[in-house]
Design a protein around this motif. Structure first.
Motif, PDB file in Angstrom:
ATOM      1  N   CYS A 150       0.833  -1.200   0.000  1.00  9.95           N
ATOM      2  CA  CYS A 150       0.000   0.000   0.000  1.00  9.95           C
ATOM      3  C   CYS A 150       0.869   1.252   0.000  1.00  9.95           C
ATOM      4  CB  CYS A 150      -0.912  -0.010   1.226  1.00  9.95           C
ATOM      5  SG  CYS A 150      -1.928   1.473   1.406  1.00  9.95           S
ATOM      6  N   SER A 151       1.857   1.295   0.897  1.00 11.66           N
ATOM      7  CA  SER A 151       2.719   2.476   1.010  1.00 11.66           C
ATOM      8  C   SER A 151       3.482   2.753  -0.274  1.00 11.66           C
ATOM      9  CB  SER A 151       3.716   2.287   2.157  1.00 11.66           C
ATOM     10  OG  SER A 151       3.053   2.236   3.378  1.00 11.66           O
ATOM     11  N   ALA A 152       4.050   1.720  -0.858  1.00  4.50           N
ATOM     12  CA  ALA A 152       4.839   1.901  -2.075  1.00  4.50           C
ATOM     13  C   ALA A 152       3.972   2.439  -3.211  1.00  4.50           C
ATOM     14  CB  ALA A 152       5.493   0.581  -2.472  1.00  4.50           C
ATOM     15  N   ASN A 153       2.771   1.900  -3.363  1.00 11.93           N
ATOM     16  CA  ASN A 153       1.881   2.364  -4.433  1.00 11.93           C
ATOM     17  C   ASN A 153       1.342   3.760  -4.160  1.00 11.93           C
ATOM     18  OD1 ASN A 153       1.474   0.300  -6.641  1.00 11.93           O
ATOM     19  ND2 ASN A 153       1.354  -0.949  -4.803  1.00 11.93           N
ATOM     20  N   ARG A 154       0.993   4.028  -2.931  1.00 15.96           N
ATOM     21  CA  ARG A 154       0.488   5.361  -2.576  1.00 15.96           C
ATOM     22  C   ARG A 154       1.586   6.408  -2.780  1.00 15.96           C
ATOM     23  NH1 ARG A 154      -4.693   7.385  -1.673  1.00 15.96           N
ATOM     24  NH2 ARG A 154      -4.627   8.957  -0.061  1.00 15.96           N
ATOM     25  N   HIS A 155       2.805   6.041  -2.412  1.00 15.33           N
ATOM     26  CA  HIS A 155       3.943   6.928  -2.608  1.00 15.33           C
ATOM     27  C   HIS A 155       4.132   7.231  -4.100  1.00 15.33           C
ATOM     28  CE1 HIS A 155       8.504   7.611  -1.719  1.00 15.33           C
ATOM     29  NE2 HIS A 155       7.927   8.683  -2.170  1.00 15.33           N
ATOM     30  N   ALA A 156       4.044   6.206  -4.934  1.00 15.71           N
ATOM     31  CA  ALA A 156       4.173   6.407  -6.381  1.00 15.71           C
ATOM     32  C   ALA A 156       3.040   7.271  -6.927  1.00 15.71           C
ATOM     33  CB  ALA A 156       4.211   5.062  -7.101  1.00 15.71           C
ATOM     34  N   ASP A 157       1.854   7.150  -6.349  1.00 11.79           N
ATOM     35  CA  ASP A 157       0.721   7.977  -6.765  1.00 11.79           C
ATOM     36  C   ASP A 157       0.963   9.451  -6.475  1.00 11.79           C
ATOM     37  OD1 ASP A 157      -0.655   5.684  -7.525  1.00 11.79           O
ATOM     38  OD2 ASP A 157      -1.882   5.620  -5.703  1.00 11.79           O
ATOM     39  N   LYS A 158       1.738   9.729  -5.437  1.00 12.99           N
ATOM     40  CA  LYS A 158       1.938  11.109  -4.989  1.00 12.99           C
ATOM     41  C   LYS A 158       3.288  11.691  -5.411  1.00 12.99           C
ATOM     42  CE  LYS A 158      -1.310  11.031  -1.261  1.00 12.99           C
ATOM     43  NZ  LYS A 158      -2.114  12.174  -1.657  1.00 12.99           N
ATOM     44  N   THR A 159       4.017  10.991  -6.258  1.00 13.11           N
ATOM     45  CA  THR A 159       5.319  11.470  -6.710  1.00 13.11           C
ATOM     46  C   THR A 159       5.235  11.844  -8.176  1.00 13.11           C
ATOM     47  OG1 THR A 159       6.442  10.070  -5.106  1.00 13.11           O
ATOM     48  CG2 THR A 159       7.758  10.868  -6.935  1.00 13.11           C
ATOM     49  N   LEU A 169      10.678  14.277  -9.363  1.00 11.40           N
ATOM     50  CA  LEU A 169      11.455  13.173  -8.812  1.00 11.40           C
ATOM     51  C   LEU A 169      12.954  13.479  -8.759  1.00 11.40           C
ATOM     52  CD1 LEU A 169      11.319  10.313  -7.679  1.00 11.40           C
ATOM     53  CD2 LEU A 169      11.495   9.467 -10.019  1.00 11.40           C
ATOM     54  N   LYS A 170      13.514  13.953  -9.839  1.00 10.89           N
ATOM     55  CA  LYS A 170      14.949  14.218  -9.894  1.00 10.89           C
ATOM     56  C   LYS A 170      15.350  15.326  -8.922  1.00 10.89           C
ATOM     57  CE  LYS A 170      18.771  15.394 -12.893  1.00 10.89           C
ATOM     58  NZ  LYS A 170      19.214  15.807 -14.203  1.00 10.89           N
ATOM     59  N   SER A 171      14.638  16.432  -8.928  1.00 12.66           N
ATOM     60  CA  SER A 171      15.030  17.538  -8.038  1.00 12.66           C
ATOM     61  C   SER A 171      14.852  17.169  -6.573  1.00 12.66           C
ATOM     62  CB  SER A 171      14.251  18.806  -8.372  1.00 12.66           C
ATOM     63  OG  SER A 171      12.885  18.633  -8.105  1.00 12.66           O
ATOM     64  N   LEU A 172      13.826  16.423  -6.241  1.00  8.53           N
ATOM     65  CA  LEU A 172      13.636  16.007  -4.859  1.00  8.53           C
ATOM     66  C   LEU A 172      14.716  15.015  -4.427  1.00  8.53           C
ATOM     67  CD1 LEU A 172       9.761  15.750  -4.695  1.00  8.53           C
ATOM     68  CD2 LEU A 172      11.206  17.451  -3.596  1.00  8.53           C
ATOM     69  N   ASN A 173      15.113  14.135  -5.333  1.00  8.57           N
ATOM     70  CA  ASN A 173      16.211  13.215  -5.011  1.00  8.57           C
ATOM     71  C   ASN A 173      17.488  13.985  -4.730  1.00  8.57           C
ATOM     72  OD1 ASN A 173      15.081  10.643  -4.984  1.00  8.57           O
ATOM     73  ND2 ASN A 173      15.195  10.455  -7.199  1.00  8.57           N
ATOM     74  N   GLU A 174      17.753  15.004  -5.532  1.00  7.46           N
ATOM     75  CA  GLU A 174      18.947  15.827  -5.321  1.00  7.46           C
ATOM     76  C   GLU A 174      18.881  16.547  -3.978  1.00  7.46           C
ATOM     77  OE1 GLU A 174      19.009  18.251  -8.831  1.00  7.46           O
ATOM     78  OE2 GLU A 174      19.786  16.625 -10.079  1.00  7.46           O
ATOM     79  N   GLN A 175      17.723  17.076  -3.623  1.00  4.31           N
ATOM     80  CA  GLN A 175      17.557  17.749  -2.331  1.00  4.31           C
ATOM     81  C   GLN A 175      17.766  16.765  -1.180  1.00  4.31           C
ATOM     82  OE1 GLN A 175      13.605  19.324  -2.665  1.00  4.31           O
ATOM     83  NE2 GLN A 175      14.302  21.304  -3.414  1.00  4.31           N
ATOM     84  N   THR A 176      17.283  15.552  -1.361  1.00  4.09           N
ATOM     85  CA  THR A 176      17.427  14.536  -0.328  1.00  4.09           C
ATOM     86  C   THR A 176      18.898  14.195  -0.105  1.00  4.09           C
ATOM     87  OG1 THR A 176      15.252  13.630  -0.820  1.00  4.09           O
ATOM     88  CG2 THR A 176      16.753  12.187   0.357  1.00  4.09           C
ATOM     89  N   VAL A 177      19.664  14.131  -1.187  1.00  4.71           N
ATOM     90  CA  VAL A 177      21.098  13.850  -1.068  1.00  4.71           C
ATOM     91  C   VAL A 177      21.808  14.996  -0.349  1.00  4.71           C
ATOM     92  CG1 VAL A 177      23.240  13.540  -2.388  1.00  4.71           C
ATOM     93  CG2 VAL A 177      21.175  12.291  -3.036  1.00  4.71           C
ATOM     94  N   ARG A 178      21.445  16.234  -0.683  1.00  2.00           N
ATOM     95  CA  ARG A 178      22.091  17.402  -0.073  1.00  2.00           C
ATOM     96  C   ARG A 178      21.773  17.550   1.405  1.00  2.00           C
ATOM     97  NH1 ARG A 178      20.539  20.101  -4.885  1.00  2.00           N
ATOM     98  NH2 ARG A 178      18.820  21.057  -3.774  1.00  2.00           N
ATOM     99  N   ASP A 179      20.520  17.350   1.789  1.00  2.00           N
ATOM    100  CA  ASP A 179      20.120  17.567   3.182  1.00  2.00           C
ATOM    101  C   ASP A 179      18.986  16.607   3.558  1.00  2.00           C
ATOM    102  OD1 ASP A 179      19.687  18.527   5.720  1.00  2.00           O
ATOM    103  OD2 ASP A 179      19.303  20.594   5.097  1.00  2.00           O
ATOM    104  N   PRO A 180      19.323  15.324   3.782  1.00  2.00           N
ATOM    105  CA  PRO A 180      18.276  14.333   4.054  1.00  2.00           C
ATOM    106  C   PRO A 180      17.445  14.635   5.293  1.00  2.00           C
ATOM    107  CG  PRO A 180      20.469  13.358   4.263  1.00  2.00           C
ATOM    108  CD  PRO A 180      20.649  14.749   3.761  1.00  2.00           C
TER     109      PRO A 180
END
Length: 123
Positions: free
Chosen positions: A71-80, A85-96
């Motif tokens: 459920c979580s994985a699918n709901r997460h994909a629904d809201k991404t 995706l790319k910019s959020l991944n970059e932000q996560t790497v910079r300041d998780p």
């Protein structure tokens, strides 16, 4: 099951936070196609790993963890959004840590949604 719903919510939220701490989310149109399949698979695997590592999970049936993680994985994909995706991944790497704090309300929404779904399926 002898565990209270509120205790179950807290446990699932803790698993969600650790699962999503390196994965971005935003409220937008969801992922599709191969990108979604890969994202869901990786999210599910991360969730199961967190589930297995959580000592509180040992008192719950394994199928609850699998259902929650699906459920979580699918709901997460629904809201991404694919565009975010790319910019959020970059932000996560910079300041998780900052991203976890920022995403915590949405992680709680997903966790609450999936707990309700898992519990209603168990009845």
């Amino acid at each position: 099951m002898s565990i209270s719903i509120s205790a179950l919510r807290v446990r699932f939220l803790a698993i969600s936070i650790s699962m999503f701490s390196v994965m971005p989310m935003c409220a937008a149109e969801g992922l599709i196609g191969a990108e979604r399949a890969s994202f869901v698979r990786e999210s599910y695997e991360s969730c199961l790993k967190s589930w297995s590592a959580n000592p509180d999970s040992s008192s719950m049936p394994a199928d609850i963890g699998r259902k929650f993680c699906t459920c979580s994985a699918n709901r997460h994909a629904d809201k991404t959004s694919p565009s975010d995706l790319k910019s959020l991944n970059e932000q996560t790497v910079r300041d998780p840590a900052a991203m976890v704090i920022k995403l915590q309300p949405l992680m709680k929404e997903i966790s609450d949604f999936c707990v309700e779904r898992v519990l209603s399926d168990a009845k």
